[in-house]
Design a protein around this motif. Structure first.
Motif, PDB file in Angstrom:
ATOM      1  N   ARG A   1       0.841  -1.208   0.000  1.00 36.03           N
ATOM      2  CA  ARG A   1       0.000   0.000   0.000  1.00 36.03           C
ATOM      3  C   ARG A   1       0.872   1.253   0.000  1.00 36.03           C
ATOM      4  NH1 ARG A   1      -4.393   2.728  -0.065  1.00 36.03           N
ATOM      5  NH2 ARG A   1      -5.099   4.115   1.575  1.00 36.03           N
ATOM      6  N   GLY A   2       1.941   1.275   0.779  1.00 38.26           N
ATOM      7  CA  GLY A   2       2.831   2.433   0.805  1.00 38.26           C
ATOM      8  C   GLY A   2       3.497   2.664  -0.537  1.00 38.26           C
ATOM      9  N   GLY A   3       3.895   1.578  -1.201  1.00 37.12           N
ATOM     10  CA  GLY A   3       4.473   1.703  -2.539  1.00 37.12           C
ATOM     11  C   GLY A   3       3.472   2.241  -3.537  1.00 37.12           C
ATOM     12  N   TRP A   4       2.226   1.770  -3.437  1.00 36.36           N
ATOM     13  CA  TRP A   4       1.172   2.254  -4.331  1.00 36.36           C
ATOM     14  C   TRP A   4       0.910   3.747  -4.090  1.00 36.36           C
ATOM     15  CZ3 TRP A   4      -1.150   2.202  -8.621  1.00 36.36           C
ATOM     16  CH2 TRP A   4      -2.382   2.810  -8.791  1.00 36.36           C
ATOM     17  N   LEU A   5       0.844   4.161  -2.829  1.00 38.22           N
ATOM     18  CA  LEU A   5       0.635   5.580  -2.523  1.00 38.22           C
ATOM     19  C   LEU A   5       1.783   6.434  -3.058  1.00 38.22           C
ATOM     20  CD1 LEU A   5      -0.675   5.294   1.144  1.00 38.22           C
ATOM     21  CD2 LEU A   5      -1.973   6.066  -0.848  1.00 38.22           C
ATOM     22  N   ALA A   6       3.007   5.941  -2.949  1.00 33.22           N
ATOM     23  CA  ALA A   6       4.169   6.684  -3.441  1.00 33.22           C
ATOM     24  C   ALA A   6       4.125   6.813  -4.966  1.00 33.22           C
ATOM     25  CB  ALA A   6       5.456   5.997  -3.000  1.00 33.22           C
ATOM     26  N   VAL A   7       3.786   5.733  -5.658  1.00 37.57           N
ATOM     27  CA  VAL A   7       3.698   5.775  -7.122  1.00 37.57           C
ATOM     28  C   VAL A   7       2.597   6.739  -7.558  1.00 37.57           C
ATOM     29  CG1 VAL A   7       3.057   4.389  -9.149  1.00 37.57           C
ATOM     30  CG2 VAL A   7       4.713   3.516  -7.511  1.00 37.57           C
ATOM     31  N   ARG A   8       1.450   6.703  -6.884  1.00 40.31           N
ATOM     32  CA  ARG A   8       0.364   7.641  -7.204  1.00 40.31           C
ATOM     33  C   ARG A   8       0.801   9.078  -7.017  1.00 40.31           C
ATOM     34  NH1 ARG A   8      -4.620   6.550  -3.748  1.00 40.31           N
ATOM     35  NH2 ARG A   8      -4.663   8.798  -3.964  1.00 40.31           N
ATOM     36  N   ARG A   9       1.504   9.351  -5.926  1.00 37.35           N
ATOM     37  CA  ARG A   9       1.968  10.707  -5.641  1.00 37.35           C
ATOM     38  C   ARG A   9       2.949  11.191  -6.705  1.00 37.35           C
ATOM     39  NH1 ARG A   9       3.067  13.982  -1.266  1.00 37.35           N
ATOM     40  NH2 ARG A   9       4.205  15.766  -2.035  1.00 37.35           N
ATOM     41  N   ILE A  10       3.903  10.354  -7.074  1.00 30.87           N
ATOM     42  CA  ILE A  10       4.875  10.726  -8.099  1.00 30.87           C
ATOM     43  C   ILE A  10       4.168  10.945  -9.437  1.00 30.87           C
ATOM     44  CG2 ILE A  10       6.868   9.890  -9.412  1.00 30.87           C
ATOM     45  CD1 ILE A  10       7.759   8.531  -6.738  1.00 30.87           C
ATOM     46  N   GLY A  11       3.129  10.178  -9.698  1.00 29.60           N
ATOM     47  CA  GLY A  11       2.351  10.360 -10.922  1.00 29.60           C
ATOM     48  C   GLY A  11       1.603  11.680 -10.966  1.00 29.60           C
ATOM     49  N   ARG A  12       1.265  12.229  -9.819  1.00 26.61           N
ATOM     50  CA  ARG A  12       0.573  13.525  -9.766  1.00 26.61           C
ATOM     51  C   ARG A  12       1.532  14.696  -9.853  1.00 26.61           C
ATOM     52  NH1 ARG A  12      -2.138  11.208  -5.231  1.00 26.61           N
ATOM     53  NH2 ARG A  12      -0.975  12.629  -3.898  1.00 26.61           N
ATOM     54  N   CYS A  13       2.818  14.445  -9.740  1.00 19.92           N
ATOM     55  CA  CYS A  13       3.813  15.514  -9.708  1.00 19.92           C
ATOM     56  C   CYS A  13       4.291  15.809 -11.131  1.00 19.92           C
ATOM     57  CB  CYS A  13       4.986  15.096  -8.815  1.00 19.92           C
ATOM     58  SG  CYS A  13       6.084  16.453  -8.448  1.00 19.92           S
ATOM     59  N   HIS A  14       3.579  16.686 -11.810  1.00 21.77           N
ATOM     60  CA  HIS A  14       3.943  17.095 -13.166  1.00 21.77           C
ATOM     61  C   HIS A  14       3.476  18.537 -13.364  1.00 21.77           C
ATOM     62  CE1 HIS A  14      -0.278  16.494 -14.313  1.00 21.77           C
ATOM     63  NE2 HIS A  14      -0.199  15.349 -13.649  1.00 21.77           N
ATOM     64  N   PRO A  15       3.904  19.195 -14.424  1.00 18.67           N
ATOM     65  CA  PRO A  15       3.584  20.626 -14.593  1.00 18.67           C
ATOM     66  C   PRO A  15       2.091  20.950 -14.579  1.00 18.67           C
ATOM     67  CG  PRO A  15       5.293  19.993 -16.136  1.00 18.67           C
ATOM     68  CD  PRO A  15       4.825  18.735 -15.458  1.00 18.67           C
ATOM     69  N   TRP A  16       1.238  20.019 -14.974  1.00 17.95           N
ATOM     70  CA  TRP A  16      -0.196  20.281 -14.987  1.00 17.95           C
ATOM     71  C   TRP A  16      -0.902  19.726 -13.760  1.00 17.95           C
ATOM     72  CZ3 TRP A  16       2.614  18.324 -19.059  1.00 17.95           C
ATOM     73  CH2 TRP A  16       2.890  19.231 -20.064  1.00 17.95           C
ATOM     74  N   GLY A  17      -0.136  19.188 -12.834  1.00 16.13           N
ATOM     75  CA  GLY A  17      -0.701  18.618 -11.613  1.00 16.13           C
ATOM     76  C   GLY A  17      -0.988  19.685 -10.578  1.00 16.13           C
ATOM     77  N   GLY A  18      -1.415  19.249  -9.428  1.00 15.30           N
ATOM     78  CA  GLY A  18      -1.741  20.157  -8.345  1.00 15.30           C
ATOM     79  C   GLY A  18      -0.510  20.575  -7.559  1.00 15.30           C
ATOM     80  N   SER A  19      -0.773  21.237  -6.465  1.00 16.88           N
ATOM     81  CA  SER A  19       0.299  21.634  -5.559  1.00 16.88           C
ATOM     82  C   SER A  19      -0.323  21.848  -4.184  1.00 16.88           C
ATOM     83  CB  SER A  19       0.978  22.914  -6.047  1.00 16.88           C
ATOM     84  OG  SER A  19       0.060  23.981  -6.054  1.00 16.88           O
ATOM     85  N   GLY A  20       0.514  22.047  -3.202  1.00 16.45           N
ATOM     86  CA  GLY A  20       0.030  22.304  -1.852  1.00 16.45           C
ATOM     87  C   GLY A  20       0.399  21.192  -0.890  1.00 16.45           C
ATOM     88  N   ILE A  21      -0.356  21.115   0.182  1.00 21.32           N
ATOM     89  CA  ILE A  21      -0.100  20.128   1.223  1.00 21.32           C
ATOM     90  C   ILE A  21      -0.816  18.830   0.861  1.00 21.32           C
ATOM     91  CG2 ILE A  21      -0.406  19.573   3.661  1.00 21.32           C
ATOM     92  CD1 ILE A  21      -0.268  22.605   4.190  1.00 21.32           C
ATOM     93  N   ASP A  22      -0.079  17.737   0.870  1.00 24.56           N
ATOM     94  CA  ASP A  22      -0.618  16.420   0.534  1.00 24.56           C
ATOM     95  C   ASP A  22       0.027  15.409   1.470  1.00 24.56           C
ATOM     96  OD1 ASP A  22      -1.919  14.341  -0.745  1.00 24.56           O
ATOM     97  OD2 ASP A  22      -0.387  14.170  -2.293  1.00 24.56           O
ATOM     98  N   ASN A  23      -0.609  15.170   2.600  1.00 18.27           N
ATOM     99  CA  ASN A  23      -0.058  14.259   3.605  1.00 18.27           C
ATOM    100  C   ASN A  23      -0.423  12.815   3.302  1.00 18.27           C
ATOM    101  OD1 ASN A  23       1.071  16.322   5.223  1.00 18.27           O
ATOM    102  ND2 ASN A  23      -0.964  16.770   6.013  1.00 18.27           N
ATOM    103  N   VAL A  24       0.350  11.905   3.856  1.00 22.02           N
ATOM    104  CA  VAL A  24       0.067  10.475   3.750  1.00 22.02           C
ATOM    105  C   VAL A  24      -1.219  10.198   4.525  1.00 22.02           C
ATOM    106  CG1 VAL A  24       0.904   8.174   4.365  1.00 22.02           C
ATOM    107  CG2 VAL A  24       2.513   9.908   3.569  1.00 22.02           C
ATOM    108  N   PRO A  25      -2.160   9.443   3.926  1.00 20.24           N
ATOM    109  CA  PRO A  25      -3.402   9.137   4.644  1.00 20.24           C
ATOM    110  C   PRO A  25      -3.138   8.295   5.892  1.00 20.24           C
ATOM    111  CG  PRO A  25      -3.395   8.092   2.482  1.00 20.24           C
ATOM    112  CD  PRO A  25      -2.136   8.867   2.599  1.00 20.24           C
ATOM    113  N   ASP A  26      -4.013   8.433   6.869  1.00 22.10           N
ATOM    114  CA  ASP A  26      -3.910   7.637   8.086  1.00 22.10           C
ATOM    115  C   ASP A  26      -4.128   6.157   7.763  1.00 22.10           C
ATOM    116  OD1 ASP A  26      -3.485   9.845   9.698  1.00 22.10           O
ATOM    117  OD2 ASP A  26      -5.627  10.139  10.065  1.00 22.10           O
ATOM    118  N   PRO A  27      -3.538   5.275   8.555  1.00 18.88           N
ATOM    119  CA  PRO A  27      -3.689   3.840   8.296  1.00 18.88           C
ATOM    120  C   PRO A  27      -5.123   3.338   8.417  1.00 18.88           C
ATOM    121  CG  PRO A  27      -1.932   4.219   9.882  1.00 18.88           C
ATOM    122  CD  PRO A  27      -2.594   5.527   9.614  1.00 18.88           C
ATOM    123  N   ASP A  28      -5.965   4.010   9.173  1.00 18.66           N
ATOM    124  CA  ASP A  28      -7.338   3.546   9.345  1.00 18.66           C
ATOM    125  C   ASP A  28      -8.233   3.909   8.170  1.00 18.66           C
ATOM    126  OD1 ASP A  28      -7.664   6.253   9.680  1.00 18.66           O
ATOM    127  OD2 ASP A  28      -8.453   6.132  11.719  1.00 18.66           O
ATOM    128  N   GLY A  29      -7.690   4.566   7.151  1.00 23.54           N
ATOM    129  CA  GLY A  29      -8.460   4.882   5.958  1.00 23.54           C
ATOM    130  C   GLY A  29      -9.019   6.283   5.927  1.00 23.54           C
TER     131      GLY A  29
END
Length: 84
Positions: A48-76
């Motif tokens: 799950r942590g690897g999947w979250l990291a890959v998703r985050r890196i996929g959002r990091c591009h010139p047309w992506g968002g910006s700001g605060i994006d914390n890791v979700p809590d383990p309880d969902g």
């Protein structure tokens, strides 16, 4: 951190040590993608942590968002985020 999560964290740590100083510190998100990846692997484990990291890196591009994006809590529950 599980042994598999430690293995997945090795390329991230290598990036932070070798490439990050050369690329510069112009990140779109807080925390940075490498910090996010390490925290996700530590909090959620390798899969799950690897999947979250890959998703985050996929959002990091010139047309992506910006700001605060914390890791979700383990309880969902998603932590509150502020997009700028």
């Amino acid at each position: 951190m599980s042994p598999l999560a430690r293995l997945f964290a090795l390329p991230v740590r290598a990036y932070r040590l070798i490439f990050s100083p050369w690329v510069g510190f112009n990140c779109r998100y807080q925390p940075t993608c490498s910090v996010y990846a390490l925290e996700a692997l530590e909090t959620h484990g390798a899969l799950r942590g690897g999947w979250l990291a890959v998703r985050r890196i996929g959002r990091c591009h010139p047309w992506g968002g910006s700001g605060i994006d914390n890791v979700p809590d383990p309880d969902g529950a998603e932590p509150p985020t502020r997009r700028e």
